[in-house]
Enzyme design. Structure first.
Site, PDB file in Angstrom:
ATOM      1  N   GLY A 166      -0.117  -9.544  -5.172  1.00  0.00           N
ATOM      2  CA  GLY A 166      -0.668  -8.480  -5.988  1.00  0.00           C
ATOM      3  C   GLY A 166      -0.855  -8.840  -7.451  1.00  0.00           C
ATOM      4  O   GLY A 166      -1.276  -8.016  -8.254  1.00  0.00           O
ATOM      5  N   GLU A 201     -13.870 -10.828  -3.672  1.00  0.00           N
ATOM      6  CA  GLU A 201     -13.870 -10.217  -2.340  1.00  0.00           C
ATOM      7  C   GLU A 201     -14.291  -8.762  -2.473  1.00  0.00           C
ATOM      8  O   GLU A 201     -14.109  -8.164  -3.539  1.00  0.00           O
ATOM      9  CB  GLU A 201     -12.447 -10.202  -1.763  1.00  0.00           C
ATOM     10  CG  GLU A 201     -11.994 -11.470  -1.164  1.00  0.00           C
ATOM     11  CD  GLU A 201     -10.552 -11.382  -0.675  1.00  0.00           C
ATOM     12  OE1 GLU A 201     -10.135 -12.376  -0.094  1.00  0.00           O
ATOM     13  OE2 GLU A 201      -9.861 -10.357  -0.869  1.00  0.00           O
ATOM     14  N   TYR A 203     -13.776  -4.987  -2.450  1.00  0.00           N
ATOM     15  CA  TYR A 203     -12.578  -4.186  -2.693  1.00  0.00           C
ATOM     16  C   TYR A 203     -12.509  -3.060  -1.679  1.00  0.00           C
ATOM     17  O   TYR A 203     -13.410  -2.222  -1.592  1.00  0.00           O
ATOM     18  CB  TYR A 203     -12.603  -3.632  -4.121  1.00  0.00           C
ATOM     19  CG  TYR A 203     -11.436  -2.736  -4.442  1.00  0.00           C
ATOM     20  CD1 TYR A 203     -10.146  -3.245  -4.481  1.00  0.00           C
ATOM     21  CD2 TYR A 203     -11.619  -1.377  -4.692  1.00  0.00           C
ATOM     22  CE1 TYR A 203      -9.062  -2.435  -4.760  1.00  0.00           C
ATOM     23  CE2 TYR A 203     -10.538  -0.552  -4.980  1.00  0.00           C
ATOM     24  CZ  TYR A 203      -9.269  -1.091  -5.005  1.00  0.00           C
ATOM     25  OH  TYR A 203      -8.190  -0.288  -5.285  1.00  0.00           O
ATOM     26  N   LEU A 204     -11.427  -3.047  -0.902  1.00  0.00           N
ATOM     27  CA  LEU A 204     -11.255  -1.988   0.091  1.00  0.00           C
ATOM     28  C   LEU A 204     -10.536  -0.823  -0.584  1.00  0.00           C
ATOM     29  O   LEU A 204      -9.546  -1.021  -1.278  1.00  0.00           O
ATOM     30  CB  LEU A 204     -10.454  -2.514   1.290  1.00  0.00           C
ATOM     31  CG  LEU A 204     -11.045  -3.759   1.982  1.00  0.00           C
ATOM     32  CD1 LEU A 204     -10.126  -4.218   3.112  1.00  0.00           C
ATOM     33  CD2 LEU A 204     -12.441  -3.483   2.509  1.00  0.00           C
ATOM     34  N   HIS A 209      -1.666  -1.901   4.896  1.00  0.00           N
ATOM     35  CA  HIS A 209      -1.180  -3.283   4.915  1.00  0.00           C
ATOM     36  C   HIS A 209      -0.534  -3.507   6.276  1.00  0.00           C
ATOM     37  O   HIS A 209       0.495  -2.927   6.584  1.00  0.00           O
ATOM     38  CB  HIS A 209      -0.154  -3.499   3.787  1.00  0.00           C
ATOM     39  CG  HIS A 209       0.485  -4.858   3.801  1.00  0.00           C
ATOM     40  ND1 HIS A 209       0.345  -5.764   2.780  1.00  0.00           N
ATOM     41  CD2 HIS A 209       1.253  -5.474   4.734  1.00  0.00           C
ATOM     42  CE1 HIS A 209       1.000  -6.867   3.089  1.00  0.00           C
ATOM     43  NE2 HIS A 209       1.571  -6.714   4.259  1.00  0.00           N
ATOM     44  N   ASN A 290       2.022 -15.738   4.261  1.00  0.00           N
ATOM     45  CA  ASN A 290       3.331 -16.046   3.692  1.00  0.00           C
ATOM     46  C   ASN A 290       4.006 -17.084   4.575  1.00  0.00           C
ATOM     47  O   ASN A 290       4.199 -16.859   5.760  1.00  0.00           O
ATOM     48  CB  ASN A 290       4.195 -14.789   3.596  1.00  0.00           C
ATOM     49  CG  ASN A 290       3.624 -13.808   2.599  1.00  0.00           C
ATOM     50  OD1 ASN A 290       3.098 -14.208   1.570  1.00  0.00           O
ATOM     51  ND2 ASN A 290       3.702 -12.532   2.915  1.00  0.00           N
ATOM     52  N   ARG A 292       6.970 -18.219   5.102  1.00  0.00           N
ATOM     53  CA  ARG A 292       8.438 -18.085   5.080  1.00  0.00           C
ATOM     54  C   ARG A 292       8.841 -16.893   5.928  1.00  0.00           C
ATOM     55  O   ARG A 292       7.990 -16.150   6.408  1.00  0.00           O
ATOM     56  CB  ARG A 292       8.898 -17.852   3.641  1.00  0.00           C
ATOM     57  CG  ARG A 292       8.173 -16.646   3.060  1.00  0.00           C
ATOM     58  CD  ARG A 292       8.711 -16.160   1.766  1.00  0.00           C
ATOM     59  NE  ARG A 292       7.778 -15.266   1.104  1.00  0.00           N
ATOM     60  CZ  ARG A 292       7.679 -13.970   1.308  1.00  0.00           C
ATOM     61  NH1 ARG A 292       8.480 -13.391   2.177  1.00  0.00           N
ATOM     62  NH2 ARG A 292       6.790 -13.234   0.678  1.00  0.00           N
ATOM     63  N   VAL A 295      11.257 -10.329   4.340  1.00  0.00           N
ATOM     64  CA  VAL A 295      12.351  -9.352   4.244  1.00  0.00           C
ATOM     65  C   VAL A 295      12.366  -8.486   5.515  1.00  0.00           C
ATOM     66  O   VAL A 295      13.406  -8.258   6.123  1.00  0.00           O
ATOM     67  CB  VAL A 295      12.152  -8.450   3.003  1.00  0.00           C
ATOM     68  CG1 VAL A 295      13.202  -7.339   2.969  1.00  0.00           C
ATOM     69  CG2 VAL A 295      12.182  -9.267   1.722  1.00  0.00           C
ATOM     70  N   ARG A 338      14.224  -0.360   2.624  1.00  0.00           N
ATOM     71  CA  ARG A 338      14.877  -1.258   1.675  1.00  0.00           C
ATOM     72  C   ARG A 338      15.711  -0.416   0.720  1.00  0.00           C
ATOM     73  O   ARG A 338      15.167   0.415  -0.023  1.00  0.00           O
ATOM     74  CB  ARG A 338      13.849  -2.054   0.884  1.00  0.00           C
ATOM     75  CG  ARG A 338      12.978  -2.929   1.755  1.00  0.00           C
ATOM     76  CD  ARG A 338      12.124  -3.835   0.898  1.00  0.00           C
ATOM     77  NE  ARG A 338      11.166  -4.572   1.715  1.00  0.00           N
ATOM     78  CZ  ARG A 338      10.452  -5.591   1.277  1.00  0.00           C
ATOM     79  NH1 ARG A 338      10.577  -5.983   0.015  1.00  0.00           N
ATOM     80  NH2 ARG A 338       9.599  -6.211   2.069  1.00  0.00           N
TER      81      ARG A 338
END
Lengths: 461, 144
Positions: A166, A201, A203-204, A209, A290, A292, A295, A338
């Site tokens: 972001g 790009e 924009y939506l 997500h 990503n 990795r 979370v 979280r």
């Protein structure tokens, strides 16, 4: 298999990795900064060693001291967790050069995925659906730039090739603003990411997500393990995640998952990875990968019944993937909240000593934390102190279980965002499922108004 | 469980006696038992033997010299038996007191030179060969 793994991280993810290692009879080395000295979770490691002072760049974020600690403790592999050095290609390369195993993909793959233009090219080549946009960096010629922008369509998003999470992007609503926005983003990209390259790009406006979890070994085997809906965000920080994503056609998810697996095989991916998409108008649009563990891997573990951290370690040691695609199934609905040590209204961090720590339990509940009463939340790092996961047969039951568990959680000494989570769970739009990434921000603005009104009432009364 | 003896082995206990002490600790829900003698300090610590290096706590208010990196603490060069410095010795600012070895790298541990006064090394707080971390107190000193 490795005998000793060094965990180059702190907090709940360090504990999560220690648990996986214990299941596998692998010794663990925990490293800690002076700010975490005396933290109770360090006792769960076989060995704990202080590597530096509190600032990240001199402890958890310093490749040199992590490598020294690995050498000094005889560790054969390093698990980077998430954040800190987990997506640092240079660190991964140094680990490889030192003859140790980096529990993650090869350094050149991390580097490729860190370059958003290269990543997008690789995805297009593998047939992964992407947001319509420029093929590579934007042209410097103003006429060519305008022509390209007209082709993509306004509003569009100008993004730094080396950015992510972001950061380093700007929305452009009309052609007149384009030139200036590109120049400004280039300048910022150079300043923050060390490369002036930017791309554009479409924009939506109100996307969700939704991300796909993959796991790959060194022998060309790869599987996808369902998706996660992480649309409940504040300032690009995920707050609550769930799986399956409500209301999305399962066939479509499967098709995208299979494309992700194909992409992994094409780029020689190894380990755990996540393909992040914006989902709008029934379409998945790749934004970044990503390289990795995430979370929110816990919700995937809940519905699939698979231990992702153990699998990461196995494939890093050269073993074949422990599962075939047709063995991966999903049962029920899982959600993760979280729990951050922060003010639930102002979001200001709330570091300090925890004086009371009563954790929830019972059916459908998992609670991942590194905290106990008497522990301190240092001011130097991320404020997340726990992850509360509810897994139940249906989404409605998962929401109910989560709310009950949140009610049970009692923390004193620091503030937490517990009440905010309960508010989100009670929100009719959230309960209906499928909110966009902007929904929570809109709700927060509305709730802030209400809070102020109530305070005003009290003052008048 | 570990039993730490000071460098002069001032405290001598049989392994059975150490085990008995550990049993007492466990029964009382304690982690560490520590006592001082004329010649040094004796400590029994329960739990993860290597979780944190058991260091001999410096006397309250004493100045210490700490490790600046992670590694194995050494009081002499590996090829020489002679210690770099012994308790009771007078040391000048900047003097080499010990080493922290990580792989092929030997990081020097020196007396800070920002204070110009010499000092007497009163105690070595960690046995040679111990894994130490950043900030582990290694030497106790007394400035003149």
């Amino acid at each position: 298999m490795f005998r000793t793994i060094l965990i180059a991280n702190r907090g709940e993810i360090a504990v999560r990795i220690m648990r996986a290692c214990r299941q596998m009879d692998i010794r663990t080395v925990a490293v800690f900064s002076e700010a975490d000295a005396g933290a109770s979770y360090l006792r769960l490691a076989d060995r704990a060693v202080c590597i530096g002072p509190a600032p990240t760049q001199r402890s958890y974020g310093d490749p040199a001291v992590i490598l020294l600690a690995a050498e000094a403790t005889g560790a054969e592999a390093i698990h980077p967790g998430y954040g800190f050095l987990s997506e640092n290609a240079e660190f991964a390369r140094q680990v490889e050069e030192a003859g140790l195993a980096f529990i993650g993909p090869p350094s050149h793959v991390i580097a490729m995925m860190g370059d958003k233009i290269a990543a997008k090219r690789a995805m297009l080549a593998a047939g992964v659906p992407c947001v319509p946009g420029s093929d590579g960096a934007l042209p410097s010629d103003p006429a060519a730039l305008q022509a390209l922008a007209a082709e993509i369509g306004f509003p569009l998003l100008v993004k730094a090739a080396a950015g992510g999470g972001g950061r380093g992007m700007r929305v452009v609503d009309r052609a007149a603003d384009l030139q200036g926005a590109v120049a400004l983003t280039q300048q910022e990209a150079q300043q923050f990411f060390g490369s002036p390259e930017v791309y554009a790009e479409r924009y939506l406006r109100t996307p969700r997500h939704v991300e796909i979890q993959v796991m790959c070994d060194k022998h060309g085997n790869a599987v996808w393990l369902g998706e996660r809906d992480c649309s409940s965000q504040r300032r690009h920080q995920k707050l609550l995640e769930e799986t399956p994503a409500p209301g999305i056609d399962r066939d479509l998810v499967r098709q995208v998952g299979e494309r992700c697996v194909a992409a992994c095989q094409q780029i020689g991916y190894v380990g755990a990875g996540t393909f992040e998409f914006l989902f709008e108008d029934g379409q998945f649009n790749f934004i970044e990968m990503n390289t990795r563990l995430q979370v929110e891997h816990t919700v995937t573990e809940a519905v699939t019944g698979r231990d992702l951290v153990q699998a990461q370690i196995r494939v890093a040691a050269g073993e074949s993937l422990p599962w075939r695609q047709d063995e991966i199934t999903s049962t029920g609905h899982a959600m993760e909240c979280r729990i951050n040590a922060e003010d639930p209204v102002s979001f200001a961090p709330s570091p300090g000593r925890i004086t009371r720590w009563n954790v929830p339990g019972g059916p459908y509940v998992r609670f991942d934390t590194h905290m106990s009463a008497g522990d301190t939340v240092p001011r130097h790092y991320d404020s997340m102190v726990a992850k509360l996961i509810a897994h139940a047969p249906t989404r409605a039951e998962a929401i109910r279980a989560m709310d009950g568990a949140l009610a049970e959680l009692q923390v004193e000494g620091v503030l937490t965002n517990r009440s905010l989570h309960r508010r989100i769970l009670a929100d009719p739009d959230f309960r209906a499922g499928g909110v966009s990434i902007h929904h929570l921000e809109t709700r927060l603005a509305h709730w802030r108004g209400e809070t102020t009104e109530r305070l005003d009432d009290r003052r008048v009364g | 469980m570990t039993a730490e003896l000071d460098n002069d082995y001032a405290v001598r206990l049989s392994t059975e006696q150490v085990a008995q002490l550990a049993e007492l600790l466990r029964g009382d829900g304690l982690r560490t038992l520590q006592f001082d003698t004329v010649k040094g300090r004796f400590a029994v610590t329960l739990g993860d033997a290597s979780a944190t290096p058991v260091t001999d706590a410096p006397a309250i208010g004493a100045e210490t010299v700490c490790a600046g990196s992670v590694g194995e603490f050494l009081t002499s060069y590996p090829s020489r038996g002679e210690p770099l410095v012994r308790p009771g010795a007078e040391v000048a600012p900047g003097a080499l007191l010990g080493l922290v070895r990580t792989g092929l790298v030997f990081a020097p541990v020196t007396l800070a030179a920002d204070d110009p006064r010499p000092a007497t090394l009163t105690r070595i707080l960690v046995p040679a060969g111990t894994l130490v971390g950043y900030g582990t107190p290694l030497f106790e000193i007394q400035r003149h």
